[in-house]
Scaffold this active site. Structure first.
Site, PDB file in Angstrom:
ATOM      1  N   GLU A 191      -1.903  -5.385   8.624  1.00  8.59           N
ATOM      2  CA  GLU A 191      -1.127  -4.793   9.714  1.00  8.59           C
ATOM      3  C   GLU A 191      -1.852  -4.980  11.046  1.00  8.59           C
ATOM      4  O   GLU A 191      -3.059  -4.729  11.141  1.00  8.59           O
ATOM      5  CB  GLU A 191      -0.920  -3.290   9.461  1.00  8.59           C
ATOM      6  CG  GLU A 191      -0.067  -3.009   8.235  1.00  8.59           C
ATOM      7  CD  GLU A 191       0.180  -1.530   8.003  1.00  8.59           C
ATOM      8  OE1 GLU A 191      -0.185  -0.710   8.867  1.00  8.59           O
ATOM      9  OE2 GLU A 191       0.748  -1.195   6.949  1.00  8.59           O
ATOM     10  N   ASP A 211       0.850  -1.198   0.000  1.00  6.60           N
ATOM     11  CA  ASP A 211       0.000   0.000   0.000  1.00  6.60           C
ATOM     12  C   ASP A 211       0.886   1.249   0.000  1.00  6.60           C
ATOM     13  O   ASP A 211       0.395   2.372  -0.087  1.00  6.60           O
ATOM     14  CB  ASP A 211      -1.008  -0.005   1.159  1.00  6.60           C
ATOM     15  CG  ASP A 211      -0.354  -0.091   2.523  1.00  6.60           C
ATOM     16  OD1 ASP A 211       0.886  -0.146   2.605  1.00  6.60           O
ATOM     17  OD2 ASP A 211      -1.104  -0.099   3.529  1.00  6.60           O
ATOM     18  N   SER A 212       2.216   1.038   0.037  1.00  7.72           N
ATOM     19  CA  SER A 212       3.158   2.137  -0.216  1.00  7.72           C
ATOM     20  C   SER A 212       2.953   2.678  -1.627  1.00  7.72           C
ATOM     21  O   SER A 212       3.468   3.755  -1.958  1.00  7.72           O
ATOM     22  CB  SER A 212       4.602   1.671  -0.022  1.00  7.72           C
ATOM     23  OG  SER A 212       4.847   0.486  -0.748  1.00  7.72           O
ATOM     24  N   GLU A 245       8.782  -4.330  10.682  1.00 11.86           N
ATOM     25  CA  GLU A 245       9.261  -3.050  10.154  1.00 11.86           C
ATOM     26  C   GLU A 245       9.831  -2.188  11.273  1.00 11.86           C
ATOM     27  O   GLU A 245       9.169  -1.928  12.286  1.00 11.86           O
ATOM     28  CB  GLU A 245       8.104  -2.318   9.446  1.00 11.86           C
ATOM     29  CG  GLU A 245       8.541  -0.979   8.863  1.00 11.86           C
ATOM     30  CD  GLU A 245       7.594  -0.416   7.806  1.00 11.86           C
ATOM     31  OE1 GLU A 245       6.611  -1.096   7.452  1.00 11.86           O
ATOM     32  OE2 GLU A 245       7.859   0.700   7.335  1.00 11.86           O
ATOM     33  N   LYS A 252      -1.462  -9.334   3.005  1.00  5.90           N
ATOM     34  CA  LYS A 252      -0.797  -8.885   4.228  1.00  5.90           C
ATOM     35  C   LYS A 252      -1.685  -7.876   4.948  1.00  5.90           C
ATOM     36  O   LYS A 252      -2.269  -6.991   4.321  1.00  5.90           O
ATOM     37  CB  LYS A 252       0.567  -8.267   3.912  1.00  5.90           C
ATOM     38  CG  LYS A 252       1.267  -7.689   5.139  1.00  5.90           C
ATOM     39  CD  LYS A 252       2.748  -7.452   4.897  1.00  5.90           C
ATOM     40  CE  LYS A 252       3.094  -6.203   4.185  1.00  5.90           C
ATOM     41  NZ  LYS A 252       2.600  -4.937   4.786  1.00  5.90           N
ATOM     42  N   ASP A 279      -0.958  -6.066  -0.099  1.00 10.06           N
ATOM     43  CA  ASP A 279      -1.473  -5.441   1.128  1.00 10.06           C
ATOM     44  C   ASP A 279      -2.980  -5.286   1.069  1.00 10.06           C
ATOM     45  O   ASP A 279      -3.529  -4.880   0.032  1.00 10.06           O
ATOM     46  CB  ASP A 279      -0.878  -4.029   1.281  1.00 10.06           C
ATOM     47  CG  ASP A 279       0.366  -4.015   2.146  1.00 10.06           C
ATOM     48  OD1 ASP A 279       0.516  -4.904   3.002  1.00 10.06           O
ATOM     49  OD2 ASP A 279       1.188  -3.103   1.961  1.00 10.06           O
TER      50      ASP A 279
END
Ligand code: KIV
Length: 272
Positions: free
Chosen positions: A123, A52-53, A190, A121, A91
């Site tokens: 978070e 999602d970066s 991270e 993925k 993501d």
């Protein structure tokens, strides 16, 4: 030379777990489109992360919060089409799994159906465990993401090192074990201290992929535009430039402009 494998067999969750068991490091990079992902796949990367970066890299947003499920799907579909070899993880964007377990499963199924990626993925730790379990129960491989979790940037208050204090480190380890027991095949760590990443890596069955988490994780990931010198002014301690493509692009643009303006391009052999 496993890091430049010529074996074009598609990498699966089982391959990644076997790599951990063999002590073979996993190399992952982000990508957001077909052309770039094809180059990475052909170069022998083990895994591509459709991050999602992309919210920052592709759309130019200040953080990852604005990107939508449909925008992630658009990017991930191109990446998945490009990969004959690399394992592709996508993501789940902010808001797509935090509201309820049902909505999380619905969005997870939609992303899998419409992209062809290999895994998703999410978070977070114990707070999202029910949703993680439900997505895995739907047959979808899930990777966790702990430490600096950019979707919570407003709660965290910045992009600094996480879990340097004992209480946060203990919670992170507990979260990692809970995600592992829930069936996650891996966890991205991270911006956490290297020794904590080592403890997590040695404590779980699944793989760990580090970014700013030191050398002891099972693999490493970098945002490719940062790693290849395309983002000016962003060079945190953990970042290495493996190329200076930003300057390469600028030189190519200058050469093109000059050739157009001097009518050197197109020449006779480039004309019909
Ligand atoms: O979105 C992203 O690029 C990430 C990094 C950890 C690779 O999640």
């Amino acid at each position: 030379m496993a890091y430049l494998s010529t074996d074009k067999k598609k990498i699966t969750v089982n391959t990644l777990l076997q790599m951990k068991a063999n002590g073979e490091k996993i190399a992952q990079l982000t990508a957001y489109d077909y052309t770039t992902a094809k180059l990475f796949d052909e170069a022998g990367i083990d895994s591509i992360h459709v991050g999602d970066s992309g919210s920052n890299v592709v759309a130019g947003n200040a953080d990852t919060l604005p990107i939508t499920v449909d925008e992630m799907i658009f990017m991930a579909r191109g990446v998945a089409r490009a990969c004959n070899h690399a394992f592709v993880v996508c993501d789940m964007p902010f808001g797509s799994y935090q509201v309820s377990r049902e909505e999380g499963v619905r969005n997870a199924v939609k992303i899998m159906k419409e992209t062809g990626v290999d895994a998703l993925k999410l978070e977070g730790g114990i707070e999202i465990l029910d949703t993680v379990k439900a997505i895995i129960a739907a047959g979808i491989p899930v990777e966790g993401h702990l430490g600096l979790t950019p979707q919570s940037i407003h709660k965290l208050g910045g992009y600094g090192l996480r879990a340097k204090e004992e209480a946060e480190a203990e919670k992170l380890l507990a979260d990692a074990k809970a995600l592992d027991e829930a069936g996650c095949f891996g966890i991205t760590l991270e911006k956490v201290p290297a020794q904590l990443a080592k403890t997590v890596t040695e404590s779980i069955h699944g793989i760990t992929i580090g970014i700013g988490a030191g050398p002891y994780t099972d693999g490493q990931v970098l945002v490719y535009t940062d790693a290849f010198g395309m983002t000016e002014g962003f060079k945190p301690k953990f970042q290495r430039h493996f190329a200076e493509l930003g300057q390469g692009f600028k030189d190519a643009v200058s050469a093109y402009c000059k050739a157009v303006k001097t009518v050197d391009f197109p020449n006779e052999s480039e004309s019909y």
